[in-house]
Motif scaffolding. Sequence first.
Motif, PDB file in Angstrom:
ATOM      1  N   VAL A   1      13.330  32.177  62.056  1.00  0.00           N
ATOM      2  CA  VAL A   1      12.644  33.191  62.838  1.00  0.00           C
ATOM      3  C   VAL A   1      13.188  33.193  64.253  1.00  0.00           C
ATOM      4  O   VAL A   1      13.161  32.167  64.934  1.00  0.00           O
ATOM      5  N   GLU A   2      13.671  34.363  64.700  1.00  0.00           N
ATOM      6  CA  GLU A   2      14.211  34.520  66.047  1.00  0.00           C
ATOM      7  C   GLU A   2      13.164  35.092  66.993  1.00  0.00           C
ATOM      8  O   GLU A   2      12.244  35.800  66.574  1.00  0.00           O
TER       9      GLU A   2
ATOM     10  N   LEU B   1      17.505  33.516  73.708  1.00  0.00           N
ATOM     11  CA  LEU B   1      17.075  33.670  72.334  1.00  0.00           C
ATOM     12  C   LEU B   1      16.789  32.307  71.718  1.00  0.00           C
ATOM     13  O   LEU B   1      17.482  31.332  72.001  1.00  0.00           O
ATOM     14  N   SER B   2      15.779  32.261  70.866  1.00  0.00           N
ATOM     15  CA  SER B   2      15.440  31.052  70.130  1.00  0.00           C
ATOM     16  C   SER B   2      15.396  31.366  68.647  1.00  0.00           C
ATOM     17  O   SER B   2      15.060  32.479  68.244  1.00  0.00           O
ATOM     18  N   CYS B   3      15.711  30.381  67.838  1.00  0.00           N
ATOM     19  CA  CYS B   3      15.628  30.518  66.387  1.00  0.00           C
ATOM     20  C   CYS B   3      15.157  29.197  65.806  1.00  0.00           C
ATOM     21  O   CYS B   3      15.821  28.174  65.975  1.00  0.00           O
TER      22      CYS B   3
ATOM     23  N   THR C   1      24.847  44.835  73.919  1.00  0.00           N
ATOM     24  CA  THR C   1      23.737  45.441  73.191  1.00  0.00           C
ATOM     25  C   THR C   1      23.953  45.363  71.683  1.00  0.00           C
ATOM     26  O   THR C   1      25.045  45.634  71.184  1.00  0.00           O
ATOM     27  N   GLY C   2      22.909  45.016  70.960  1.00  0.00           N
ATOM     28  CA  GLY C   2      22.973  44.979  69.512  1.00  0.00           C
ATOM     29  C   GLY C   2      21.891  44.100  68.925  1.00  0.00           C
ATOM     30  O   GLY C   2      21.065  43.536  69.642  1.00  0.00           O
ATOM     31  N   GLY C   3      21.895  44.003  67.605  1.00  0.00           N
ATOM     32  CA  GLY C   3      21.016  43.084  66.924  1.00  0.00           C
ATOM     33  C   GLY C   3      21.637  41.703  66.880  1.00  0.00           C
ATOM     34  O   GLY C   3      22.816  41.545  66.552  1.00  0.00           O
ATOM     35  N   TYR C   4      20.853  40.703  67.221  1.00  0.00           N
ATOM     36  CA  TYR C   4      21.328  39.324  67.225  1.00  0.00           C
ATOM     37  C   TYR C   4      20.660  38.563  66.086  1.00  0.00           C
ATOM     38  O   TYR C   4      19.441  38.617  65.916  1.00  0.00           O
TER      39      TYR C   4
ATOM     40  N   GLY D   1      18.238  34.686  59.910  1.00  0.00           N
ATOM     41  CA  GLY D   1      17.028  35.228  60.480  1.00  0.00           C
ATOM     42  C   GLY D   1      16.962  36.732  60.315  1.00  0.00           C
ATOM     43  O   GLY D   1      17.920  37.371  59.886  1.00  0.00           O
ATOM     44  N   GLN D   2      15.826  37.306  60.653  1.00  0.00           N
ATOM     45  CA  GLN D   2      15.628  38.744  60.506  1.00  0.00           C
ATOM     46  C   GLN D   2      16.292  39.554  61.617  1.00  0.00           C
ATOM     47  O   GLN D   2      16.476  40.760  61.464  1.00  0.00           O
ATOM     48  N   GLY D   3      16.654  38.917  62.697  1.00  0.00           N
ATOM     49  CA  GLY D   3      17.311  39.584  63.800  1.00  0.00           C
ATOM     50  C   GLY D   3      16.355  39.920  64.934  1.00  0.00           C
ATOM     51  O   GLY D   3      15.159  40.113  64.723  1.00  0.00           O
TER      52      GLY D   3
END
Length: 120
Positions: A5-6, A20-22, A90-93, A111-113
Amino acid sequence: QVQLVESGGGLVQAGGSLRLSCTASGSIFRIDAMRWYRQAPGKQRELVAAITRGSSTNYADSVKGRFTISRDNAKNTQYLQMDSLKPEDTGGYYCNAAIIHITGVMRDYWGQGTQVTVSS
């Protein structure tokens, strides 16, 4: 059962920072490599940063010197500190981890992004 989970994405102006954390949870025996990928609209997913269990790192040339990947093995968590952000970031990580399940099987999990948007 393993889940990544991000969190930490959002909207920021150019020059700003995000972290960001995951976190991985479930029936985990051990986590090997951890990675962050991103995907901009209309482009292929690309590797941004990677870290081994021994904390060796590598980065895409486009983010070198601006992004830092790290991990906390006790918490099964990986981080991506992003500084001096640019609109092209910019984008989905997506976080990714090579995980050994308690059954002994190793595979990559995703992860789901989380969305990162950098305004100019």
